[in-house]
Design an enzyme around this catalytic site. Sequence first.
Site, short mmCIF file in Angstrom:
data_model
loop_
_atom_site.label_atom_id
_atom_site.label_comp_id
_atom_site.label_asym_id
_atom_site.label_seq_id
_atom_site.Cartn_x
_atom_site.Cartn_y
_atom_site.Cartn_z
N ALA A 1 0.83 -1.21 0.00
CA ALA A 1 0.00 0.00 0.00
C ALA A 1 0.86 1.25 0.00
O ALA A 1 0.59 2.21 -0.74
CB ALA A 1 -0.94 0.00 1.21
N LEU B 1 -4.87 4.63 5.66
CA LEU B 1 -5.42 5.03 4.36
C LEU B 1 -6.90 4.71 4.24
O LEU B 1 -7.63 5.43 3.56
CB LEU B 1 -4.62 4.35 3.25
CG LEU B 1 -3.13 4.69 3.23
CD1 LEU B 1 -2.39 3.84 2.21
CD2 LEU B 1 -2.91 6.18 2.96
N ASN B 2 -7.34 3.63 4.87
CA ASN B 2 -8.76 3.28 4.88
C ASN B 2 -9.00 2.53 6.19
O ASN B 2 -8.48 1.43 6.39
CB ASN B 2 -9.10 2.40 3.67
CG ASN B 2 -10.57 1.98 3.63
OD1 ASN B 2 -11.15 1.58 4.63
ND2 ASN B 2 -11.16 2.07 2.45
N GLY C 1 -0.57 -4.75 7.72
CA GLY C 1 -1.16 -6.08 7.59
C GLY C 1 -0.38 -7.16 8.31
O GLY C 1 -0.95 -8.12 8.82
N GLU C 2 0.95 -7.03 8.36
CA GLU C 2 1.77 -8.03 9.04
C GLU C 2 2.03 -7.65 10.50
O GLU C 2 2.22 -8.53 11.34
CB GLU C 2 3.09 -8.21 8.29
CG GLU C 2 2.89 -8.79 6.91
CD GLU C 2 4.18 -8.91 6.13
OE1 GLU C 2 4.46 -10.00 5.62
OE2 GLU C 2 4.90 -7.90 6.01
#
Length: 737
Positions: free
Chosen positions: A520, A625-626, A699-700
Amino acid sequence: MSDMIELSQHLRMNGKDEENLLDRTVQGVITRPLDRPEGPLKVSGTATYADEDHPPGTVHGWFVRAPIAKGWVTGLNTAELRAMPGVLAVMRDDRLIHHPAQGQQGSAPPQGPSEVTYAGQPVALVIAETFEQARNAALAARLQLIDQSDRAVLAADPSDYETPKGKQAATGDLDKAMAEAAFTLDEQYSTPSMSHSAMEPHAAVAWWEDGKLTLRGSYQMLKTNVAELADAVGVSPKKVRILSPYVGGGFGGKLGIGHEGVGAAIAAQRLGRPVAIALHRRNVHEATHRRSESRQRVRLAADAEGRLTGLGHEAWVSSMFGDDFSEPVTQATPFTYAGENRVIGHHVARLNLTAPGSMRAPGEAIGVPVIEMAMDELAERSGLDPVAFRIRNIPDKDPTSGKPFSSNRLEDCLRRGAERFGWADRPQPGTRREGEWLIGMGMASAVRVNMLQNSKAAVILLADGTARVETDMTDIGTGSYAILTQIAAEALGLPMERVTTVLGDSDLPPSSGSGGSFGAASSGSSVLLAAQALRRELARRMDCAPEDLTLKDGHAIAANRARPLSDVLAGDSLRAEGEIDRGLNETTTRQASWGAQFAEVAVSTVTGEIRLRRLSAVFAAGRILNEKTARSQCIGGMIFGIGSALTEEVAHDPRDGHFVNRDLAEYHIPVNLDVPHIDIEFLDDRDPYANPMQAKGIGELACCGTAGAIANAVANATGKRFRDLPMTLDKVLAALD
């Protein structure tokens, strides 16, 4: 007819981002928890995944796999298989076995025996008119073998390991620090081999036209995948196109071209027909890479005030013969906590097992929980609260390299997380009971290195005032379609519905791809840079400086004048290509994402069952970001951590390494009833050294501390320490007896 005007912007990250554009835009779509644009396609079943879009005339392949772990294939009942219904070809070709994703070069078809290096390795490929015919014939294969199968477990003898020089570090005198410390810990821990188990199995469909190969596959990084596939089949990368518009999960398991992609490409070239190969779940477990098992030794030394004076973290892992990759277990250890005397060790055993490779948060996912389990135990020995002990030992700079942190929010995460979770109510070990259930709370820090990769994207502003984003970036369930659409919409002042994002086609500008939590930030930065180039051109047409231009709701505003973008464009279309370059920032600053995770568990004294009651986390990962997709990523990452703590373990037969539990009936991933309510908070955060969006990977990060928090909660509940993951019923019952 409108003109297409070409623009560009290139940025190397050498120093702080001073512009911080996304804090000055006004469209208001960035950060918001907006839906995925492709969501309706996915939930309606109309988003086509790799094995769901076959060209006319497609035939099917199924691999014949080796039943031994080491040795040679000297023969195959080819004629018998070729005579079976629907069978078109039976192929033996070493390119099916060795390909670039495993660090091997493509080779000519074998003239003699084929080498076997792990159980389950593809050694031949059957092509038939239907999927069922191919499978039926492959299962009827009889291989002639020379079996040289050997051990498949980590050895205790240090002489059996390689010790790569570049992966060792030592400062000061750790032995002396341990001898002089007021409080010490010297313990061994173990984690098992694990499987990615993405929802969509590996699959590929290949066809050739006019000497050019097109492959539709389930892959994460198209730029490198094209190079790998071209090398395997012996053509120029310019003659290879890969399509991956939707990927049903990857977790690192689809970073490189797999056997199915190479096999489909070779078979399609030979037969002159499209070939599809979709792996069965058992094939996925046996013939794609895994996370390595580990044995870890942690040594900690602290003074009377609970300040670390020494830290040692050594890891023993496995890898395939000839493979450069090995699980970077100690990756975050050198900079997470203080301690002037330290030893970091990395040791690699060569085993005849499926190649290990990157799996979600490689290194930290199994290294951070172990360090956090050790820190928790030393806090207990020194009489300090685990949260306070960690805060006391957060360094001001990277203790190993001396680099300044680009941003370190670990203390903020720990304090806010403890407050949010109700940490003050934590019981003394083994003291809270509800009937047969022992109740406990635990916590852990979460840390994951932050990375930026070179990435390109094009943003096209059409004459009608709509925009299109184009890049070969993939969406592996992480929300790339949503995030890149939001970035372009925010920077260009457009409603989301007026921006279309096209991904997953290697003919588009090459992105970073999805992996390492850099996707991202890297691909998003290239989109932002392209949008900045468009903004400069719009400012020129509005006769104002770029910083004086406001874009909102499809209008350009400057000097109290508002004009629709279509008027400003005056029939032209603008195409801008943005390119982000990682630059020097990662070498001059220590970059990481930070978090704190908390768990409450109940442990049955009758069955040994561990039930999770609550999970809570606070994360600092730069600009979010979201919020919806970020929260989804964190929930998924924490569920990954639940698996690490309680259920997931690849069982290899120690005699020859074959998978004992090679499907989801026996390889236990967490399911709905295993997952409690998960509470997540994001700190308002910016990292100007990370990238022009000041965002970082998340995410990780979310899976890095979860297993440690759960293990520490179980220790608090039972008064017993568990150092071998996963904590299954048998281990709990043995400890409670």
